[in-house]
Design an enzyme around this catalytic site. Structure first.
Site, PDB file in Angstrom:
ATOM      1  CE  LYS A  68      -1.882   3.120   1.897  1.00 32.63           C
ATOM      2  NZ  LYS A  68      -1.733   4.520   1.410  1.00 32.63           N
ATOM      3  N   GLY A  83      -4.263   3.471  -2.533  1.00 27.83           N
ATOM      4  CA  GLY A  83      -5.508   3.981  -1.954  1.00 27.83           C
ATOM      5  C   GLY A  83      -5.202   4.726  -0.678  1.00 27.83           C
ATOM      6  N   GLY A 141      -4.908   5.559   3.352  1.00 30.35           N
ATOM      7  CA  GLY A 141      -4.436   4.813   4.516  1.00 30.35           C
ATOM      8  C   GLY A 141      -5.572   4.243   5.338  1.00 30.35           C
ATOM      9  CB  VAL A 147      -5.786   0.474   0.788  1.00 27.63           C
ATOM     10  CG1 VAL A 147      -4.886  -0.684   0.388  1.00 27.63           C
ATOM     11  CG2 VAL A 147      -6.740   0.824  -0.348  1.00 27.63           C
ATOM     12  N   GLY A 148      -4.960   0.729   3.798  1.00 23.59           N
ATOM     13  CA  GLY A 148      -4.015   0.437   4.892  1.00 23.59           C
ATOM     14  C   GLY A 148      -4.732  -0.215   6.065  1.00 23.59           C
ATOM     15  CD  GLU A 152      12.544   1.224   9.899  1.00 19.60           C
ATOM     16  OE1 GLU A 152      13.049   2.252  10.392  1.00 19.60           O
ATOM     17  OE2 GLU A 152      13.037   0.096  10.040  1.00 19.60           O
ATOM     18  CB  CYS A 210      12.779   9.402   8.601  1.00 24.31           C
ATOM     19  SG  CYS A 210      13.724   8.305   7.549  1.00 24.31           S
ATOM     20  CD  GLU A 247       9.675  13.385  11.355  1.00 22.41           C
ATOM     21  OE1 GLU A 247       8.502  12.984  11.413  1.00 22.41           O
ATOM     22  OE2 GLU A 247      10.613  12.686  10.942  1.00 22.41           O
TER      23      GLU A 247
HETATM   24  P1  NAD Z   1       1.811   8.784   7.231  1.00 19.62           P
HETATM   25  O1  NAD Z   1       1.952   8.049   8.509  1.00 19.62           O
HETATM   26  O2  NAD Z   1       0.767   9.820   7.118  1.00 19.62           O
HETATM   27  O3  NAD Z   1       1.513   7.747   6.044  1.00 19.62           O
HETATM   28  C1  NAD Z   1       2.348   6.650   5.785  1.00 19.62           C
HETATM   29  C2  NAD Z   1       1.537   5.576   5.083  1.00 19.62           C
HETATM   30  O4  NAD Z   1       0.552   5.064   5.979  1.00 19.62           O
HETATM   31  C3  NAD Z   1       0.781   6.068   3.855  1.00 19.62           C
HETATM   32  O5  NAD Z   1       0.805   5.086   2.851  1.00 19.62           O
HETATM   33  C4  NAD Z   1      -0.618   6.272   4.406  1.00 19.62           C
HETATM   34  O6  NAD Z   1      -1.629   6.222   3.413  1.00 19.62           O
HETATM   35  C5  NAD Z   1      -0.722   5.101   5.371  1.00 19.62           C
HETATM   36  N1  NAD Z   1      -1.759   5.228   6.407  1.00 19.62           N
HETATM   37  C6  NAD Z   1      -2.324   6.371   6.873  1.00 19.62           C
HETATM   38  N2  NAD Z   1      -3.273   6.074   7.795  1.00 19.62           N
HETATM   39  C7  NAD Z   1      -3.286   4.728   7.925  1.00 19.62           C
HETATM   40  C8  NAD Z   1      -4.030   3.819   8.726  1.00 19.62           C
HETATM   41  N3  NAD Z   1      -4.970   4.249   9.574  1.00 19.62           N
HETATM   42  N4  NAD Z   1      -3.780   2.496   8.629  1.00 19.62           N
HETATM   43  C9  NAD Z   1      -2.825   2.050   7.778  1.00 19.62           C
HETATM   44  N5  NAD Z   1      -2.105   2.849   6.981  1.00 19.62           N
HETATM   45  C10 NAD Z   1      -2.318   4.180   7.049  1.00 19.62           C
HETATM   46  O7  NAD Z   1       3.262   9.358   6.891  1.00 19.62           O
HETATM   47  P2  NAD Z   1       3.689  10.237   5.646  1.00 19.62           P
HETATM   48  O8  NAD Z   1       3.169  11.608   5.858  1.00 19.62           O
HETATM   49  O9  NAD Z   1       3.362   9.521   4.383  1.00 19.62           O
HETATM   50  O10 NAD Z   1       5.288  10.218   5.798  1.00 19.62           O
HETATM   51  C11 NAD Z   1       5.990  11.082   6.622  1.00 19.62           C
HETATM   52  C12 NAD Z   1       6.412  10.375   7.896  1.00 19.62           C
HETATM   53  O11 NAD Z   1       7.139   9.185   7.572  1.00 19.62           O
HETATM   54  C13 NAD Z   1       7.368  11.200   8.713  1.00 19.62           C
HETATM   55  O12 NAD Z   1       6.985  11.174  10.075  1.00 19.62           O
HETATM   56  C14 NAD Z   1       8.709  10.505   8.547  1.00 19.62           C
HETATM   57  O13 NAD Z   1       9.613  10.673   9.575  1.00 19.62           O
HETATM   58  C15 NAD Z   1       8.307   9.091   8.378  1.00 19.62           C
HETATM   59  N6  NAD Z   1       9.370   8.343   7.684  1.00 19.62           N
HETATM   60  C16 NAD Z   1      10.122   7.414   8.364  1.00 19.62           C
HETATM   61  C17 NAD Z   1      11.173   6.747   7.736  1.00 19.62           C
HETATM   62  C18 NAD Z   1      12.028   5.740   8.455  1.00 19.62           C
HETATM   63  O14 NAD Z   1      12.721   4.964   7.792  1.00 19.62           O
HETATM   64  N7  NAD Z   1      12.051   5.707   9.759  1.00 19.62           N
HETATM   65  C19 NAD Z   1      11.438   7.016   6.411  1.00 19.62           C
HETATM   66  C20 NAD Z   1      10.672   7.970   5.751  1.00 19.62           C
HETATM   67  C21 NAD Z   1       9.624   8.614   6.382  1.00 19.62           C
END
Ligand code: NAD
Length: 481
Positions: free
Chosen positions: A178, A209, A211, A214-215, A253, A287, A387
């Site tokens: 996803k 899709g 989060g 689909v998530g 992560e 990140c 962050e």
């Molecule tokens: P996010 O948590 O909003 O979304 C990440 C993913 O999760 C997306 O695909 C989203 O659609 C999905 N998602 C959202 N709600 C969900 C739910 N209820 N159930 C399942 N899946 C769901 O994060 P973002 O805005 O896409 O990315 C930025 C964040 O990612 C920052 O906090 C950053 O630090 C972190 N990040 C971490 C690493 C690492 O390796 N540690 C790497 C890159 C980014």
């Protein structure tokens, strides 16, 4: 003229990748894809729904019956095919990251290359990982955990998908990916590439899709054994909580607020550009970005001068230009988030050394922000604790080495850190006291076999190399009486 027409074409994606083919979405919601350099619509994607997700999970489950029993050699062959297929589209993958996400060309090229290389790195790690160990009348085997849900963020789409897929494939798992809905065009190019690897049907399934649609289905579905997630702390917490109902294995992560510690023997003319490069990695949307710079108070004035000089060389603008250091933020929402933090820093009494609120001059039509350096920052200020995910650096002064270590560790996060100094023994001693999953010495570097992941709120578990593969394995012991 051709290039111009190409730029103005709106690409439409209506399919998901299920059971080895592109299938029309059951979901009906359509989302615009906006180009971050100018806010123009460049694509339309039909978002998947729960039914698409369940179909993908069912395909992955069917495929697991055979794929879960493959040998190391068979998995290695598939990893090599994936590498070959992805390698053929490196230029297209990079161009898609530049256009859809606004990633700067230099960095996008590196990210795509490390994604593509993840397949070979996983193959190498698999060769060095004993899957069976026996003694006396006991045999221990490492078994694939089952169907894995891979949920990824938008800031390095190709890398996240390839890295998680490579580890899962090496372990013998089948997957449903996803990706972030903000990465739909990039995902489409990647899927076209990976389709050429002619994988066993159902090994790789991808549903784009939302989060919470689909998530959430992946997290809740009892047929999914494992979730490997890259994203925010808030969603990570939700996945852990909701995954507990079906006893999901989870790798998370999450975010970071990484420190760069400048020791007092560091040569500032080299150290400051390195510190800025780490702070502004991936336009600050990384990140691992080193967004807190810890400077010995005795060198603060010299460091400020060096920062001021170095900031004049930090270019913001068109991400396609290979000389650009910082591109736009991914979305209007992310632009506003960064603006709000810059405002907060000023309100809380930090001093703007460079940058500040608003768009850089001449870049008003895209989601560009001014790369910003704050000085006189205290570690308990919001800009030093939360962050931001944009190019905003907080400079914090310290008096003694122990104080630098205490400040570095005074964070809910613990993903990454950097120590810069001439005396390597001393730099190592400081590094060994940092509570973070990765500490680099004297500048950003990488190793595809070294673990990646966080202490504390930066996550649970590790990726890369054998650590990444182990995250998709269960241990079984057979004992003969
Ligand atoms: P996010 O948590 O909003 O979304 C990440 C993913 O999760 C997306 O695909 C989203 O659609 C999905 N998602 C959202 N709600 C969900 C739910 N209820 N159930 C399942 N899946 C769901 O994060 P973002 O805005 O896409 O990315 C930025 C964040 O990612 C920052 O906090 C950053 O630090 C972190 N990040 C971490 C690493 C690492 O390796 N540690 C790497 C890159 C980014």
């Amino acid at each position: 003229m051709n290039a111009l027409r190409q730029r103005n074409t709106v690409k439409t994606i209506t399919t998901h990748y299920i059971d080895g083919t592109f299938v029309e979405s059951h979901g009906t919601q359509v989302m615009d894809i906006i180009r971050p350099t100018d806010g123009q619509v460049i694509g339309r994607v039909t978002l998947g729904d729960e039914e698409d997700t369940r179909r993908a999970i069912a395909a992955a489950k069917r495929a697991f019956a055979a794929y879960g029993r493959t040998t190391k050699e068979e998995r290695s062959k598939i990893l090599r095919r994936l590498h070959e297929a992805a390698s053929a589209r490196i230029a297209d993958l990079t161009a898609a990251m530049v256009e859809e996400y606004g990633g700067v060309a230099q960095f996008a090229g590196l990210i795509v290359a490390s994604g593509v290389n993840a397949f070979l790195a996983a193959e190498k790690a698999l060769q060095g990982l004993p899957l069976t160990r026996s003694w006396d009348r006991t045999t221990v085997t490492l078994e694939p955990v089952g169907v894995a849900g891979l949920i990824t963020a938008w800031n390095a789409n190709t890398l996240f998908i390839c890295l998680k897929l490579a580890s899962a494939v090496a372990a013998g798992c089948t997957v449903v990916v996803k990706p972030s809905e903000l990465s739909s065009l990039q995902t489409q190019v990647l899927l076209e590439a990976l389709h050429e690897a002619q994988l066993p049907k159902g090994l790789l399934n991808v549903v784009t899709g939302l989060g919470n649609v689909v998530g959430a289905e992946l997290v809740r579905n009892p047929e999914v054994a494992k979730i490997s997630f890259t994203g925010s702390v808030a969603v990570g917490e939700q996945i852990m909580r909701e995954g507990a109902a079906t006893m999901k294995r989870v790798t998370l992560e999450l975010g970071g607020k990484s420190p760069t510690i400048l020791l007092d023997d560091a040569a500032l003319d080299q150290a400051i550009p390195k510190a800025l490069a780490i702070a502004f990695l991936n336009s600050g949307q990384a990140c691992a970005a080193g967004t807190r710079l810890l400077v010995p108070r005795s060198q603060l004035d010299a460091a400020k001068r060096a920062l001021g000089d170095a900031m004049r060389a930090v270019t913001v603008g068109d991400p396609a230009n290979p000389k650009t250091a910082i591109g736009p933020m991914v979305s209007q929402k992310q632009f506003e988030r960064v603006q709000a933090y810059i405002r907060k820093g000023i309100e809380e009494g930090a001093e703007v050394l460079a940058g500040g609120e608003g768009h850089p001059e001449g870049l008003e039509s895209g989601y560009y922000v001014k790369p910003t350096v704050f000085v006189n920052v205290k570690n308990d200020m919001t800009i030093a604790q939360e962050e931001i995910f944009g190019p905003v650096l907080s400079v914090i002064a310290y008096d003694r080495e122990e104080e630098a270590i205490r400040i570095a560790n005074d964070s809910k996060y613990g993903l990454h850190a950097c120590v810069i100094g001439r005396d390597l023994q001393r730099a190592r001693r400081v590094a060994s006291q940092i509570r973070a999953g990765r500490v680099v010495i004297n500048g950003m570097t990488d190793d595809a076999q070294a673990p990646w992941g966080g202490f504390k709120y930066s996550g649970v578990g590790r990726e890369y190399g054998r650590y990444g593969i182990e995250a998709f394995l269960e241990t079984r012991a057979i004992l003969e009486s």
